[in-house]
Motif scaffolding. Structure first.
Motif, PDB file in Angstrom:
ATOM      1  N   GLU A  74       0.784  -1.234   0.000  1.00 42.94           N
ATOM      2  CA  GLU A  74       0.000   0.000   0.000  1.00 42.94           C
ATOM      3  C   GLU A  74       0.819   1.289   0.000  1.00 42.94           C
ATOM      4  O   GLU A  74       0.390   2.285  -0.576  1.00 42.94           O
ATOM      5  N   THR A 120      -4.497  12.323  -2.076  1.00 41.54           N
ATOM      6  CA  THR A 120      -5.300  11.148  -2.425  1.00 41.54           C
ATOM      7  C   THR A 120      -4.551   9.869  -2.069  1.00 41.54           C
ATOM      8  O   THR A 120      -5.134   8.918  -1.537  1.00 41.54           O
ATOM      9  N   ALA A 124      -5.750   7.062   0.644  1.00 39.16           N
ATOM     10  CA  ALA A 124      -5.914   5.662   0.233  1.00 39.16           C
ATOM     11  C   ALA A 124      -5.166   4.726   1.184  1.00 39.16           C
ATOM     12  O   ALA A 124      -5.663   3.642   1.526  1.00 39.16           O
TER      13      ALA A 124
END
Length: 149
Positions: A74, A120, A124
């Motif tokens: 991630e 963003t 996330a």
């Protein structure tokens, strides 16, 4: 003896000349491999994300392998140029219950341009952690910084 001394002086003089040349040779961003990074920039952000990884009572512990897997999946794809992870310990009070929870945490420090895409990306990462761990939140603290590479 004087010929040995002369050789030593000659070698020393040659070394000093080489070192002086190294000290004055400019290093350009392209030579470092970071031509797209400025030597110095303002308007960047320092973002700190706080991830709970274990309660004091041992419940809900996230082991190091799971944390590294999360970073690999991630975080690193979104911030491949670098990041810092610090081990921390803190506490949080649930307002409704009045209950105090002490826990270990990971503090992720990111230095990045202040753009919509970076915001963003960070959001996330936060949402992915909450989805995977069922945690209520990931604290995001940010401040403007000047950086120099």
């Amino acid at each position: 003896m004087s010929s040995v001394r002369a050789i030593r002086h000659g070698v020393l003089a040659a070394l000093l000349a080489l070192l002086a040349g190294c000290a004055t040779a400019p290093v350009t961003p392209a030579m470092r491999g970071d031509a797209e990074r400025p030597a110095q920039a303002s308007g960047w952000m320092r973002s700190e994300l706080y991830f709970a990884v274990g309660n004091e009572d041992g419940n809900g512990t996230i082991d190091d392998a799971r944390w590294r897997d999360f970073l690999d999946r991630e975080v690193t794809p979104r911030f491949p140029d670098g990041l810092t992870v610090l081990d921390g310990y803190g506490q949080w009070r649930f307002r409704e219950q009045g209950r105090l929870v002490r826990q270990r945490c990971k503090v992720l420090v990111l230095l990045h341009e202040d753009t919509a895409q970076r915001r963003t990306d960070i959001d996330a990462i936060r949402q992915a952690w909450k989805r995977e761990t069922a945690h209520e939140s990931v604290l995001w603290a940010r401040q403007t910084v000047e950086v120099s590479f």
